[in-house]
Design a protein around this motif. Structure first.
Motif, mmCIF file in Angstrom:
data_model
loop_
_atom_site.group_PDB
_atom_site.id
_atom_site.type_symbol
_atom_site.label_atom_id
_atom_site.label_comp_id
_atom_site.label_asym_id
_atom_site.label_seq_id
_atom_site.Cartn_x
_atom_site.Cartn_y
_atom_site.Cartn_z
ATOM 1 N N GLN A 125 -101.868 -50.089 -73.504
ATOM 2 C CA GLN A 125 -100.531 -50.621 -73.762
ATOM 3 C C GLN A 125 -100.468 -51.117 -75.188
ATOM 4 N N ALA A 126 -99.641 -50.467 -75.976
ATOM 5 C CA ALA A 126 -99.423 -50.862 -77.355
ATOM 6 C C ALA A 126 -98.318 -51.916 -77.407
ATOM 7 N N THR A 135 -109.115 -54.754 -72.991
ATOM 8 C CA THR A 135 -109.883 -54.980 -74.210
ATOM 9 C C THR A 135 -109.091 -54.373 -75.376
ATOM 10 N N LEU A 136 -108.985 -55.115 -76.462
ATOM 11 C CA LEU A 136 -108.132 -54.734 -77.579
ATOM 12 C C LEU A 136 -108.856 -53.779 -78.522
ATOM 13 N N VAL A 137 -108.190 -52.673 -78.811
ATOM 14 C CA VAL A 137 -108.667 -51.706 -79.801
ATOM 15 C C VAL A 137 -107.660 -51.687 -80.943
ATOM 16 N N THR A 138 -108.139 -51.964 -82.134
ATOM 17 C CA THR A 138 -107.281 -51.958 -83.312
ATOM 18 C C THR A 138 -107.821 -50.945 -84.310
ATOM 19 N N VAL A 139 -106.988 -49.978 -84.642
ATOM 20 C CA VAL A 139 -107.377 -48.943 -85.598
ATOM 21 C C VAL A 139 -106.642 -49.217 -86.905
ATOM 22 N N THR A 176 -104.073 -47.742 -81.420
ATOM 23 C CA THR A 176 -104.130 -49.196 -81.333
ATOM 24 C C THR A 176 -103.397 -49.679 -80.088
ATOM 25 N N ALA A 177 -104.097 -50.437 -79.237
ATOM 26 C CA ALA A 177 -103.525 -50.895 -77.970
ATOM 27 C C ALA A 177 -104.556 -51.753 -77.241
#
Length: 124
Positions: free
Chosen positions: A38-39, A118-122, A90-91
């Motif tokens: 979920q972004a 868990t947050l993924v930031t590109v 990113t989401a």
């Protein structure tokens, strides 16, 4: 089943991350497992799913060829290997379990158990 997702972080575009989903105290092999994301400002969307034994997988078109879902039932873990990451990846990523006996699905409502995300930031 209570799920725990981990492995998120900050990565540059083109890089890789590996997410893990575990279920302490539960037998994850009894469930089909999927990853959703979920972004900000968007609805939660399907990313990938894997069957009970890991033989069958399903991917969203946006990640096919870049992401790989796998499971190790001996270790009670499902992983999502994310390569060639893009800004739009990113989401917050969630793992989810489907305990039904039907086939795999990308439908969010079919998954009755969810991890905390868990947050993924590109970054560029």
């Amino acid at each position: 089943v209570q799920l725990q997702a981990s492995g998120g972080g900050l990565v540059q575009a083109g890089g890789s991350l590996r997410l893990s989903c575990t279920a302490p105290g539960h037998t994850l092999s009894q469930y089909k497992v999927a990853w959703f994301r979920q972004a900000p400002g968007k609805e939660r969307e399907f990313v990938a799913a894997v069957s009970w034994a890991g033989v069958t997988t399903q991917y969203a078109g946006s990640v096919k060829g870049r992401f790989t879902i796998s499971r190790d039932n001996a270790k009670n873990t499902v992983a999502l290997q994310m390569d060639s990451l893009k800004l739009e990846d990113t989401a917050v990523y969630y793992c989810a379990a489907d305990g039904r006996q039907e086939g795999m699905t990308s439908r969010l409502v079919s998954y009755g158990s969810w991890g905390q995300g868990t947050l993924v930031t590109v970054s560029s």
